[in-house]
Design an enzyme around this catalytic site. Structure first.
Site, mmCIF file in Angstrom:
data_model
loop_
_atom_site.group_PDB
_atom_site.id
_atom_site.type_symbol
_atom_site.label_atom_id
_atom_site.label_comp_id
_atom_site.label_asym_id
_atom_site.label_seq_id
_atom_site.Cartn_x
_atom_site.Cartn_y
_atom_site.Cartn_z
ATOM 1 N N HIS A 172 -2.130 -5.793 -12.318
ATOM 2 C CA HIS A 172 -3.502 -5.908 -12.827
ATOM 3 C C HIS A 172 -3.572 -5.126 -14.133
ATOM 4 C CE1 HIS A 172 -5.614 -7.071 -8.783
ATOM 5 N NE2 HIS A 172 -4.522 -7.770 -9.001
ATOM 6 N N HIS B 99 3.666 -9.141 -10.233
ATOM 7 C CA HIS B 99 2.212 -9.251 -10.278
ATOM 8 C C HIS B 99 1.657 -7.875 -10.611
ATOM 9 C CE1 HIS B 99 -1.857 -10.315 -9.450
ATOM 10 N NE2 HIS B 99 -1.953 -9.601 -8.343
ATOM 11 N N ASP C 26 7.610 -15.337 -30.311
ATOM 12 C CA ASP C 26 8.988 -14.969 -29.959
ATOM 13 C C ASP C 26 9.235 -15.136 -28.461
ATOM 14 O OD1 ASP C 26 10.085 -14.354 -32.398
ATOM 15 O OD2 ASP C 26 9.447 -12.261 -32.331
ATOM 16 N N HIS D 112 -8.719 -13.078 -11.630
ATOM 17 C CA HIS D 112 -7.810 -12.216 -10.896
ATOM 18 C C HIS D 112 -6.928 -11.459 -11.907
ATOM 19 C CE1 HIS D 112 -4.629 -11.911 -7.408
ATOM 20 N NE2 HIS D 112 -4.914 -10.754 -7.959
ATOM 21 N N GLY E 108 0.767 -1.249 0.000
ATOM 22 C CA GLY E 108 0.000 0.000 0.000
ATOM 23 C C GLY E 108 0.795 1.294 0.000
ATOM 24 N N TYR F 47 18.642 -16.305 -32.320
ATOM 25 C CA TYR F 47 17.865 -15.220 -31.718
ATOM 26 C C TYR F 47 18.679 -14.573 -30.609
ATOM 27 C CZ TYR F 47 13.894 -12.971 -29.476
ATOM 28 O OH TYR F 47 13.041 -12.066 -28.922
HETATM 29 ZN ZN LIG Z 1 -3.741 -9.006 -7.551
#
Ligand SMILES: [Zn+2]
Length: 232
Positions: free
Chosen positions: A98, A96, A121, A172, A47, A230
């Site tokens: 969103h 992680h 790729d 999620h 937070g 590559y």
């Molecule tokens: Zn989350």
């Protein structure tokens, strides 16, 4: 100076990439990075707005999810990171977010089909989407179980976490990982681009074909074959 300073610095810099890349709003999202010798990872505190982050505010946690150093509470997703580090020993970075398009596919509970070479790729399978968590798991230790939801989906579908460095958790949002925090952040940005392209592809042509096998194999061999050419 803390003996964990180096990973705090890496975690800080990697976290600051997320708003720059347009992958997070407000305090959404988190990056962690592990030091395998010390058996810990550094993760964003919970937070705290990105503009207020500093390397010193990163929290040091072990692979069982216990705080080792830091005064702030670690990200609420910390136990998911801990489970993945504990079981997947080759990864040193986890992200992680969103981010909008990847999350839209997660909410739609669909794998992202491999439609083109941009996708190929980076991975030569669809981007997997794990099923939403069961009520029992949600009511238990939710973040811890999210880690197992990811591990189980890989195991059940015969996926290799070193080849497929991303997943959508149904209802999620995405998680990505890599050998370094930078690679995990890169994978998050790639996933968002691929998710947007796949969405637009289906809008333009709802029956757009998947990338044909010859191209999938070509892209796989380019990266992995004996004659791979590559990268540098
Ligand atoms: Zn989350």
């Amino acid at each position: 100076m803390s003996k964990y300073h180096h990973i705090k610095q890496i975690a800080y810099e990697a976290n600051m990439q997320l708003p720059k890349l347009g992958l997070v709003l407000f305090t959404f999202g988190n990056v962690s990075t592990a030091d395998r010798e010390l058996g810990v990872f550094a993760i964003k505190p919970s937070g705290v707005p990105y503009k207020d982050l500093t390397p010193e505010k990163m929290v040091i946690v072990n692979f069982d999810g216990e705080v080792i150093e830091g005064t702030l509470r670690p990200s609420s997703d910390t136990l998911t990171h801990a489970v993945l580090y504990k079981h997947w020993e080759a990864i040193n970075g986890i992200v992680h977010t969103h981010s909008t398009y990847a999350t839209a596919w997660a909410q739609s509970q669909r794998d992202i089909p491999i439609f083109g070479t941009t996708h190929a790729d980076h991975l030569t399978t669809d981007v997997p989407c794990a099923p939403p968590m069961s009520d029992e798991l949600i009511e238990g230790n939710y973040e811890y179980q999210t880690g197992f939801q990811i591990l189980n989906h890989f195991q059940e579908n015969g996926l290799d976490y070193k080849e497929v460095e991303m997943i959508l958790v149904g209802s999620h949002a995405p998680f990505t990982w890599g050998k370094t925090a930078d690679k995990a952040v890169y994978n998050s940005a790639v996933l968002e681009a691929v998710a947007q392209m796949a969405y637009l592809t289906e809008q333009i042509n709802p029956s757009a074909p998947r990338l044909k096998d010859a191209l999938v194999n070509k892209h796989y061999q380019r990266k992995h074959g004996p004659d791979s050419y590559y990268g540098q």
